[in-house]
Design a protein around this motif. Structure first.
Motif, short mmCIF file in Angstrom:
data_model
loop_
_atom_site.label_atom_id
_atom_site.label_comp_id
_atom_site.label_asym_id
_atom_site.label_seq_id
_atom_site.Cartn_x
_atom_site.Cartn_y
_atom_site.Cartn_z
N MET A 134 -99.05 0.93 -6.30
CA MET A 134 -99.28 2.36 -6.10
C MET A 134 -98.88 3.12 -7.36
N THR A 135 -99.37 4.35 -7.42
CA THR A 135 -98.96 5.27 -8.49
C THR A 135 -97.55 5.77 -8.20
N PRO A 136 -96.88 6.35 -9.18
CA PRO A 136 -95.54 6.90 -8.92
C PRO A 136 -95.53 7.92 -7.78
N PHE A 137 -96.51 8.79 -7.73
CA PHE A 137 -96.61 9.78 -6.64
C PHE A 137 -96.67 9.08 -5.29
N GLU A 138 -97.52 8.06 -5.19
CA GLU A 138 -97.69 7.35 -3.93
C GLU A 138 -96.40 6.64 -3.52
N ARG A 139 -95.74 5.99 -4.49
CA ARG A 139 -94.49 5.29 -4.18
C ARG A 139 -93.43 6.27 -3.69
N LYS A 140 -93.34 7.43 -4.30
CA LYS A 140 -92.34 8.43 -3.90
C LYS A 140 -92.55 8.84 -2.45
N GLU A 156 -90.84 -2.43 -7.32
CA GLU A 156 -90.77 -3.64 -8.14
C GLU A 156 -92.05 -3.79 -8.92
N GLY A 157 -91.98 -4.62 -9.97
CA GLY A 157 -93.16 -4.88 -10.79
C GLY A 157 -93.26 -3.91 -11.95
N GLU A 158 -94.29 -4.10 -12.74
CA GLU A 158 -94.54 -3.28 -13.93
C GLU A 158 -95.81 -2.46 -13.71
N GLU A 159 -95.82 -1.24 -14.25
CA GLU A 159 -97.02 -0.40 -14.17
C GLU A 159 -98.18 -1.15 -14.80
N PRO A 160 -99.37 -1.06 -14.32
CA PRO A 160 -99.82 -0.29 -13.17
C PRO A 160 -99.75 -1.09 -11.86
N GLN A 161 -99.08 -2.22 -11.86
CA GLN A 161 -98.99 -3.07 -10.67
C GLN A 161 -97.66 -2.89 -9.93
N ARG A 162 -96.99 -1.76 -10.14
CA ARG A 162 -95.70 -1.51 -9.49
C ARG A 162 -95.95 -1.23 -8.00
#
Length: 169
Positions: A134-140, A156-162
């Motif tokens: 997900m994007t940072p917005f979605e994760r939040k 967990e994971g690295e962008e863009p696969q966080r």
């Protein structure tokens, strides 16, 4: 009032004024963009959770879909460009949130439901649940929903696969 109370009130007022200024700069930038793209839309500004929130709304939300793009990709890019425009004017990094045609509002509702569902699954199984990237917005939004359900979560994971992992209590 004590000196600390006055100071805190003044800081809050300064923050609100700064966020309102960010919203105005963003609105001017986005109005120019709408003019260039020959799209109709109204700009709505607000301050939510210590960040400026700017929305582009229209009678014809379908027309604005061009500015949302597939899965919000164009919206994300426009948000970054708008943040850069604010930074150029103020010299400060902006956390401004942009919504177009209610895309983020709808996405927030869906993600809150996803977070609550994942939390229920973890409560029932006792096992961690990994969600899709997900994007940072979605994760939040998901982190907030999981916390509201009384559990904790981590990214967990690295962008863009966080991605978000919902953990048992």
């Amino acid at each position: 009032m004590t000196e600390g109370t006055i100071s805190t009130a003044a800081e809050g007022s300064d923050t609100l004024t700064r966020l309102e200024q960010e919203g105005e700069i963003a609105a001017d930038y986005l109005e120019g963009l709408l003019d260039i793209a020959d799209l109709d839309g109204d700009i709505d500004m607000d301050v939510e959770a210590d960040r400026a929130a700017v929305s582009i709304i229209s009678e014809s939300a379908r027309e604005l879909q061009k500015l949302v793009g597939r899965d919000g990709e164009v919206l994300e890019a426009l948000q970054e460009l708008t943040r850069l425009a604010v930074h150029r004017e103020t010299g400060d990094r902006s956390r401004l949130m942009l919504d177009i045609a209610g895309f983020r509002a709808q996405k927030r509702t869906e993600l809150a439901e996803l977070g609550a569902k994942a939390a229920d699954e973890v409560k029932n199984s006792g096992e961690p649940v990994e969600l899709d990237p997900m994007t940072p917005f979605e994760r939040k939004v998901v982190h907030d929903a999981v916390a509201a359900a009384g559990l904790r979560s981590e990214s967990e994971g690295e962008e863009p696969q966080r991605f978000v992992v919902v953990l048992p209590a």
